[in-house]
Design a protein around this motif. Structure first.
Motif, mmCIF file in Angstrom:
data_model
loop_
_atom_site.group_PDB
_atom_site.id
_atom_site.type_symbol
_atom_site.label_atom_id
_atom_site.label_comp_id
_atom_site.label_asym_id
_atom_site.label_seq_id
_atom_site.Cartn_x
_atom_site.Cartn_y
_atom_site.Cartn_z
ATOM 1 N N ARG A 67 15.766 44.699 88.805
ATOM 2 C CA ARG A 67 17.121 44.063 89.063
ATOM 3 C C ARG A 67 17.523 43.242 88.056
ATOM 4 N N HIS A 68 16.927 42.152 87.644
ATOM 5 C CA HIS A 68 17.395 41.444 86.792
ATOM 6 C C HIS A 68 17.706 41.725 85.286
ATOM 7 N N HIS A 69 16.970 42.911 84.998
ATOM 8 C CA HIS A 69 17.132 43.736 83.777
ATOM 9 C C HIS A 69 18.640 44.461 83.860
ATOM 10 N N ILE A 70 19.016 44.756 84.833
ATOM 11 C CA ILE A 70 20.158 45.565 85.082
ATOM 12 C C ILE A 70 21.406 44.435 84.956
ATOM 13 N N VAL A 71 21.087 43.442 85.911
ATOM 14 C CA VAL A 71 22.227 42.478 86.007
ATOM 15 C C VAL A 71 22.335 41.708 84.356
ATOM 16 N N GLY A 72 21.229 41.342 83.780
ATOM 17 C CA GLY A 72 21.354 40.940 82.505
ATOM 18 C C GLY A 72 21.982 41.710 81.474
ATOM 19 N N MET A 74 24.048 44.101 82.427
ATOM 20 C CA MET A 74 25.555 43.951 82.426
ATOM 21 C C MET A 74 26.512 42.536 81.891
ATOM 22 N N LEU A 75 25.498 41.347 82.115
ATOM 23 C CA LEU A 75 26.354 40.339 81.770
ATOM 24 C C LEU A 75 26.361 40.343 80.193
ATOM 25 N N THR A 78 29.019 42.652 79.158
ATOM 26 C CA THR A 78 30.428 42.315 79.268
ATOM 27 C C THR A 78 30.785 41.016 78.321
ATOM 28 N N TYR A 115 20.660 30.463 81.893
ATOM 29 C CA TYR A 115 19.184 31.283 82.150
ATOM 30 C C TYR A 115 18.146 30.203 82.101
#
Length: 140
Positions: A67-72, A74-75, A78, A115
């Protein structure tokens, strides 16, 4: 110098790549400068060569995405889209005198600070051992 010369510090080049209007950025990044390490590391791994500094076999494991790979990602994407710059060209933009790169650097530093704060908060807290918390007996 290469980033400046190739135009990869230009917001227009980055924007066109992110909108898939131009493959220039992707072709540059996947070009001759990335192929030798890609091939060389695989040859070293196949021959079971040992790394010079740590004296271990050259190799790596590819973790499954979390999950943190996907969120990171995306951030990061962006931020890249908003700033029209990834971390590499930011220093080059500053060196070229592009004034708004200061804001991009501020965003980068803020992201790193957030982070690191999250890493510290997630780190397990170790309790001091009983031997170190007991008061010493002082002969009287």
């Amino acid at each position: 110098m290469t980033l400046s010369w190739t135009g990869l510090t230009s917001p227009n080049v980055i924007r066109d790549a992110l909108l898939f209007k131009s493959a220039y950025l992707f072709l540059f990044l996947s070009g001759p400068r990335s192929r030798p390490p890609f091939v060389g590391l695989r040859i070293l791994r196949a021959r079971a060569e040992r790394a010079l500094l740590v004296d271990r076999p050259v190799g790596w494991k590819v973790p499954s995405p979390q999950r943190h790979h996907i969120v990171g990602g995306m951030l990061f994407g962006t931020g890249w889209a908003i700033a029209d710059a990834c971390p590499g060209p930011i220093a080059t933009q500053l060196g070229q005198g592009i004034w708004w790169s200061v804001f991009t650097i501020a965003g980068l530093v803020t992201g790193i600070a957030i982070y690191l704060r999250g890493q510290r908060a997630a780190a397990p807290v170790t309790e001091p051992s009983a031997a170190t918390t007991q008061p010493s007996a002082v002969p009287g």
